[in-house]
Design an enzyme around this catalytic site. Structure first.
Site, mmCIF file in Angstrom:
data_model
loop_
_atom_site.group_PDB
_atom_site.id
_atom_site.type_symbol
_atom_site.label_atom_id
_atom_site.label_comp_id
_atom_site.label_asym_id
_atom_site.label_seq_id
_atom_site.Cartn_x
_atom_site.Cartn_y
_atom_site.Cartn_z
ATOM 1 N N HIS A 1 39.150 46.733 37.839
ATOM 2 C CA HIS A 1 38.760 45.199 37.668
ATOM 3 C C HIS A 1 37.320 45.042 38.196
ATOM 4 C CE1 HIS A 1 40.812 45.363 41.550
ATOM 5 N NE2 HIS A 1 39.894 44.526 41.897
ATOM 6 N N TYR B 1 33.469 31.036 41.033
ATOM 7 C CA TYR B 1 33.370 32.542 41.709
ATOM 8 C C TYR B 1 32.552 33.276 41.092
ATOM 9 C CZ TYR B 1 35.250 37.093 43.167
ATOM 10 O OH TYR B 1 35.286 38.430 43.701
ATOM 11 N N HIS C 1 26.238 45.691 48.121
ATOM 12 C CA HIS C 1 27.336 44.975 48.376
ATOM 13 C C HIS C 1 28.433 45.677 49.233
ATOM 14 C CE1 HIS C 1 30.490 42.205 47.999
ATOM 15 N NE2 HIS C 1 29.917 41.551 47.021
ATOM 16 N N HIS D 1 35.911 48.422 40.541
ATOM 17 C CA HIS D 1 36.526 49.442 41.522
ATOM 18 C C HIS D 1 38.138 49.334 41.195
ATOM 19 C CE1 HIS D 1 37.280 45.332 43.357
ATOM 20 N NE2 HIS D 1 38.174 46.139 44.299
ATOM 21 N N HIS E 1 45.224 41.263 40.418
ATOM 22 C CA HIS E 1 44.805 42.833 40.128
ATOM 23 C C HIS E 1 45.547 43.716 41.005
ATOM 24 C CE1 HIS E 1 40.951 40.552 39.322
ATOM 25 N NE2 HIS E 1 41.537 40.916 37.846
ATOM 26 N N GLU F 1 45.418 42.824 44.931
ATOM 27 C CA GLU F 1 44.697 41.935 45.287
ATOM 28 C C GLU F 1 45.166 40.603 44.367
ATOM 29 O OE1 GLU F 1 40.489 42.952 44.284
ATOM 30 O OE2 GLU F 1 40.482 44.564 45.610
#
Length: 443
Positions: free
Chosen positions: A375, A354, A296, A339, A369, A345
Site C-alpha cells: 500500500h 490525510y 521520511h 511498503h 492494509h 494496519e
C-alpha cells in the site's frame, strides 16, 4: 442515602501516566499506612482490583485498593447469556468473507435507532484470540442514548476509545472521564462503568486490547521529552454513587456477554489508591518528531501508546497518531512511501485530510492494509509529492490514527457486507504507470 447520583457532577483529574495515585471523595475515607485495616472508616469495605498477576515485575505490577460501600460480590447476581450480535471477538473468521486485500470504508452513518454503548458497538476486524489474551478487535461505536441504571465491564480486554463525533461521559468505579474528538480514553479490563451521551449522536473508534496493557513507548535516543508526555494523561479523582435502584450489570467474558439484575449502583468506590485506573489524553498535546534534513522516518516515530507482546520490539498493538506537523525534508518524497509490512494496519480519520490519500479517506472513515499487502500513496498524492516545491510545509487540519498489530485482522461480516465499503478503493493505484524506459535520468 438511597437515591444519590454521583458525588460530583463534573470530572476532576490527577496528572500522570502509570502513577500511584490516592484520592478520596469523603475526608478520611482512605486508610493511611496500610491497605486492609480491621475496620475501614465510614463502614466501607476494602477490596483490591488487580490488573496484573500478583508476581508481575515491580515496574509492571498494577493494582488499586478500593474502599467501597458494598464489596463487588454484591454487585453481581445470577448471570444469563445475552446476545450483542454486532460485537464480535477473535477468533472470528467467516468462510465467505475475504480479508486478503486493501479495504477502505466511508463513515458509518448515524441512524434513527436508539443505541447505547453496548447496542451501538460495531466490530470491523478481529485479530488473535481472546481466550489466550492475544490480539485485538477494532470497532466503531454509534451511540445516541445514555445507559440508564445499566453498567458494564469487560473481563476480556482494556478499551482504547477514540471519539470522532459527539461527546461521551464514562462514569466509572474510580471516577468520571469526559471525552470529545481529539481526545482518547483508556478503560482498564475489569473496571465497571456506565456511558452517558453529553453531545450526540456520538461516533468513534475503539481498539479492544486482549493482551498486555498499553504503555508509553520507549523513546530511545529521543530522550526524555516529546511524543506523549506522562504529565498530559489525566486520571479521575474518586466519585461515588450511593443509589438504590433496579439495575443491570453486563459482563463480557471470553467473547460472550452475560447480564444480571442488581438493586443498586455498583459505582460505589468512595476512596482508592493505586496505579490501575482509567485515563484520558488530549491528542493535541502529542509532540511529533520527524526528519529535519531528508527521508521520511518509519511511522513508528509517531507512536502514542504500545501494548507489548512476547516478542521484544514487536507490539501486540501500537496506537499511532498522524497530526499537524511540519514537513521540511529536502530532496525527499515526503508522504509515507510504498511498503509491505509484517504488521497489519487499520487506520481511522478523526478530522481533516490525510496527506497520502487526499481523496476518499474522510473523517469517520477507516482503511485496512493487512500484513504483507502493499500500500502507499495513490496516483494524485504521488504526482503531487514528486513534483512539489520542497519548501517547508505545515500539514494542518489533519488528525488520523492507526491501530497496528502483529496479527492478521479478519473482517467481520458487518464490515464486509453492511458497512459502507468503498468497492473501488483498490483502483486508486491503477494510474501508477510504468515510467522506466531503460535510459538513465530522473523521469
Amino acid at each position: 442515602m438511597t437515591d444519590a447520583r454521583l458525588s460530583q457532577t463534573e470530572p476532576r483529574y490527577m496528572s500522570g501516566f502509570g502513577n500511584d495515585f490516592e484520592t478520596e471523595a469523603l475526608p478520611d475515607a482512605l486508610p493511611q499506612g496500610m491497605n486492609s485495616p480491621q475496620k475501614v472508616n465510614y463502614g466501607l469495605y476494602g477490596e483490591q482490583l488487580s490488573g496484573t498477576a500478583f508476581t508481575a515485575p515491580g515496574h509492571q505490577n498494577e493494582r488499586t485498593w478500593c474502599y467501597r460501600i458494598r464489596p463487588s460480590v454484591r454487585h453481581q447476581g445470577r448471570f444469563s447469556r445475552i446476545d450483542l450480535p454486532h460485537w464480535k471477538s477473535a477468533p472470528h473468521i467467516i468462510d465467505d468473507v475475504t480479508s486478503l486485500g486493501q479495504y477502505r470504508w466511508d463513515p458509518l452513518p448515524h441512524g434513527d435507532t436508539d443505541l447505547t454503548w453496548l447496542t451501538g458497538m460495531r466490530t470491523m476486524t478481529t485479530a488473535g484470540d481472546v481466550n489466550t489474551q492475544t490480539g485485538m478487535a477494532s470497532h466503531i461505536y454509534l451511540v445516541t442514548q445514555s445507559m440508564t441504571d445499566a453498567y458494564f465491564y469487560s473481563a476480556d480486554s482494556e478499551l482504547l476509545v477514540v471519539p470522532q463525533d459527539g461527546r461521551l461521559r464514562f462514569a466509572t468505579e474510580l471516577g468520571i472521564i469526559d471525552v470529545a474528538p481529539q481526545e482518547i480514553a483508556i478503560i482498564p479490563r475489569g473496571l465497571v462503568y456506565r456511558v452517558e451521551v453529553l453531545e450526540g449522536p456520538a461516533r468513534g473508534f475503539v481498539c479492544e486490547n486482549y493482551g498486555q496493557k498499553f504503555v508509553l513507548p520507549g523513546r530511545g535516543p529521543i530522550g526524555a521529552n516529546c511524543m506523549a508526555n506522562k504529565r498530559d494523561f489525566k486520571t479521575p479523582v474518586a466519585a461515588f454513587e450511593d443509589r438504590d435502584a433496579p439495575s443491570t450489570l453486563t459482563v463480557k467474558w471470553c467473547g460472550q456477554f452475560h447480564a444480571c439484575r442488581i438493586d443498586h449502583s455498583p459505582l460505589d468506590v468512595v476512596a482508592w489508591h493505586g496505579n490501575y485506573a482509567p485515563v484520558k489524553y488530549d491528542l493535541c498535546t502529542y509532540c511529533p518528531v520527524g526528519a529535519i534534513l531528508f527521508d521520511h522516518p518509519d511511522p513508528s516515530i509517531y507512536t502514542v501508546l504500545t501494548a507489548p507482546s512476547g516478542v521484544e520490539g514487536t507490539a501486540n498493538i501500537d496506537f499511532v497518531l498522524f497530526r499537524d506537523r511540519w514537513n521540511v525534508a529536502e530532496d525527499t518524497f515526503r508522504p509515507p512511501w510504498y511498503h509491505k509490512n509484517v504488521m497489519s494496519e487499520l487506520m481511522g480519520n478523526i478530522h481533516g485530510q490525510y496527506d497520502a490519500k487526499p481523496k476518499g479517506f474522510v473523517p469517520g472513515g477507516m482503511s485496512l492494509h493487512n500484513c504483507m499487502l502493499p500500500h502507499g500513496p495513490d496516483r494524485a498524492a504521488f504526482e503531487a509529492a514528486s513534483n512539489a516545491d520542497l519548501k517547508p510545509q505545515k500539514l494542518e487540519n489533519t488528525m488520523s490514527f492507526m491501530f497496528e498489530t502483529r496479527f492478521p485482522q479478519h473482517l467481520t461480516e458487518f464490515a464486509a457486507k453492511e458497512a459502507p465499503l468503498q468497492d473501488d478503493y483498490v483502483d486508486c493505484w491503477d494510474g501508477l504507470d510504468k515510467k522506466f524506459d531503460g535510459t538513465p535520468g530522473v523521469k
